[in-house]
Design a protein around this motif. Structure first.
Motif, PDB file in Angstrom:
ATOM      1  N   GLY A 179       0.821  -1.205   0.000  1.00 23.55           N
ATOM      2  CA  GLY A 179       0.000   0.000   0.000  1.00 23.55           C
ATOM      3  C   GLY A 179       0.854   1.254   0.000  1.00 23.55           C
ATOM      4  N   ARG A 235       1.155   5.346   2.136  1.00 26.80           N
ATOM      5  CA  ARG A 235       0.654   6.309   3.103  1.00 26.80           C
ATOM      6  C   ARG A 235      -0.187   7.336   2.352  1.00 26.80           C
ATOM      7  NH1 ARG A 235       3.192   7.248   7.936  1.00 26.80           N
ATOM      8  NH2 ARG A 235       1.205   8.294   8.301  1.00 26.80           N
ATOM      9  N   ILE A 236      -1.310   7.749   2.959  1.00 29.28           N
ATOM     10  CA  ILE A 236      -2.182   8.739   2.341  1.00 29.28           C
ATOM     11  C   ILE A 236      -2.491   9.838   3.357  1.00 29.28           C
ATOM     12  CG2 ILE A 236      -3.234   7.066   0.770  1.00 29.28           C
ATOM     13  CD1 ILE A 236      -5.719   7.107   2.607  1.00 29.28           C
ATOM     14  N   ASP A 239      -4.101   9.358   7.083  1.00 25.94           N
ATOM     15  CA  ASP A 239      -3.970   8.033   7.697  1.00 25.94           C
ATOM     16  C   ASP A 239      -3.094   8.172   8.943  1.00 25.94           C
ATOM     17  OD1 ASP A 239      -1.336   8.086   6.742  1.00 25.94           O
ATOM     18  OD2 ASP A 239      -1.485   6.208   5.655  1.00 25.94           O
ATOM     19  N   ILE A 290      -9.713   1.257   8.128  1.00 27.61           N
ATOM     20  CA  ILE A 290      -9.468   0.851   6.741  1.00 27.61           C
ATOM     21  C   ILE A 290      -7.960   0.906   6.504  1.00 27.61           C
ATOM     22  CG2 ILE A 290      -9.851   1.417   4.318  1.00 27.61           C
ATOM     23  CD1 ILE A 290     -12.550   2.655   5.234  1.00 27.61           C
ATOM     24  N   THR A 350      -4.414   1.254   4.945  1.00 28.00           N
ATOM     25  CA  THR A 350      -3.845   1.987   3.814  1.00 28.00           C
ATOM     26  C   THR A 350      -2.409   1.565   3.503  1.00 28.00           C
ATOM     27  OG1 THR A 350      -3.096   3.770   5.277  1.00 28.00           O
ATOM     28  CG2 THR A 350      -5.261   4.035   4.233  1.00 28.00           C
ATOM     29  N   TYR A 351      -1.681   1.172   4.549  1.00 31.51           N
ATOM     30  CA  TYR A 351      -0.254   0.867   4.377  1.00 31.51           C
ATOM     31  C   TYR A 351       0.181  -0.070   5.493  1.00 31.51           C
ATOM     32  CZ  TYR A 351       4.828   1.739   4.131  1.00 31.51           C
ATOM     33  OH  TYR A 351       6.190   1.611   4.026  1.00 31.51           O
ATOM     34  N   ILE A 410      -5.344  -4.041   1.580  1.00 31.08           N
ATOM     35  CA  ILE A 410      -5.441  -2.587   1.501  1.00 31.08           C
ATOM     36  C   ILE A 410      -6.876  -2.224   1.100  1.00 31.08           C
ATOM     37  CG2 ILE A 410      -4.593  -0.519   0.310  1.00 31.08           C
ATOM     38  CD1 ILE A 410      -2.559  -1.897   2.242  1.00 31.08           C
ATOM     39  N   GLY A 411      -7.437  -1.201   1.770  1.00 28.57           N
ATOM     40  CA  GLY A 411      -8.804  -0.783   1.491  1.00 28.57           C
ATOM     41  C   GLY A 411      -9.843  -1.576   2.256  1.00 28.57           C
ATOM     42  N   TYR A 422      -1.104   1.116   9.150  1.00 31.57           N
ATOM     43  CA  TYR A 422      -1.649   2.462   9.024  1.00 31.57           C
ATOM     44  C   TYR A 422      -3.020   2.377   8.409  1.00 31.57           C
ATOM     45  CZ  TYR A 422       3.076   4.095   9.951  1.00 31.57           C
ATOM     46  OH  TYR A 422       4.285   4.330  10.543  1.00 31.57           O
ATOM     47  N   GLY A 423      -3.917   3.282   8.833  1.00 32.66           N
ATOM     48  CA  GLY A 423      -5.267   3.250   8.297  1.00 32.66           C
ATOM     49  C   GLY A 423      -6.019   4.532   8.550  1.00 32.66           C
ATOM     50  N   VAL A 424      -7.226   4.591   8.011  1.00 30.95           N
ATOM     51  CA  VAL A 424      -8.153   5.717   8.199  1.00 30.95           C
ATOM     52  C   VAL A 424      -9.488   5.173   8.706  1.00 30.95           C
ATOM     53  CG1 VAL A 424      -7.094   7.198   6.452  1.00 30.95           C
ATOM     54  CG2 VAL A 424      -8.879   5.634   5.774  1.00 30.95           C
TER      55      VAL A 424
END
Length: 164
Positions: free
Chosen positions: A75, A77-78, A81, A113, A115-116, A137-138, A161-163
Motif C-alpha cells: 500500500g 501512506r495517504i 492516515d 481501513i 492503507t499501508y 489494503i482498502g 496504518y489506516g483511516v
C-alpha cells in the motif's frame, strides 16, 4: 518443494479453517489437524478463491553485525492516515529453522481501513517472503504470512496504518 512453501500452505489452510469457525473465542485453544501440501499448484487448483499477494521486499541495514534486516511493504501512506496498530516479537532457536509466522490486524473486532503496512524482519540472512493471505489494503482486516529461511534468530515489527 521446500519446507518453507509447505509451511506457508499449511498456515494458509489453517487460516481458512480458522475463519470458518465463527463464534470461537480466538484466545482459547482450538485443536486443528495439520494438512501437509506436497504440490502448491494442486493445492491452488483445489482452492480457486485463494489469492496470495506477495508484499514488496527491500533489504535494509541491520543494527547487529551478524543479523540482516528485510522490510516488507504494502500500500501507500495517504493524507489523514495514522498508525492504528503495531506488534513485534523476537524468537531464538538452538539451531537454524525455517520460520513461518502469521500476523493479523486487528487481532479482534473491527479495525480502521488499512492503507499501508510495513513489516521489518531481522534474521540471520535476508531470505524470506511475506504474503497477504486474507483482507488487504482498502479493507478493515489484513492477515499476513511472514517467512524466513534457516535462521537461528528472528525478530519482526509490524506497523499498520489506516483511516476511519
Amino acid at each position: 518443494m521446500c519446507k518453507l512453501s509447505l509451511c506457508l500452505l499449511v498456515a494458509i489452510f489453517g487460516f481458512l479453517i480458522a475463519g470458518s469457525l465463527a463464534g470461537v473465542n480466538r484466545d482459547s485453544y482450538v485443536h486443528r489437524d495439520i494438512i501437509v501440501v506436497k504440490d502448491v499448484r494442486d493445492f491452488a487448483a483445489k482452492h480457486p478463491g485463494l489469492k496470495l499477494q506477495r508484499m514488496d521486499r527491500q533489504p535494509v541495514s541491520a543494527r547487529a553485525a551478524a543479523a540482516q534486516s528485510v522490510r516488507y511493504t504494502l500500500g501507500a501512506r495517504i493524507t489523514d492516515d495514522r498508525l492504528v496498530a503495531q506488534n513485534a516479537d523476537v524468537f531464538n532457536y538452538a539451531s537454524s529453522n525455517d520460520v513461518s509466522l502469521q500476523v493479523t490486524y486487528p487481532e479482534t473486532g473491527t479495525g480502521a481501513i488499512v492503507t499501508y503496512v510495513e513489516i521489518v524482519c531481522t534474521q540471520d540472512n535476508n531470505e524470506g517472503n511475506a504474503f497477504v493471505i486474507a483482507g488487504g489494503i482498502g479493507q478493515r482486516f489484513i492477515s499476513i504470512l511472514i517467512e524466513a529461511k534457516q535462521t537461528n534468530s528472528f525478530a519482526y515489527q509490524a506497523l499498520y496504518y489506516g483511516v476511519d
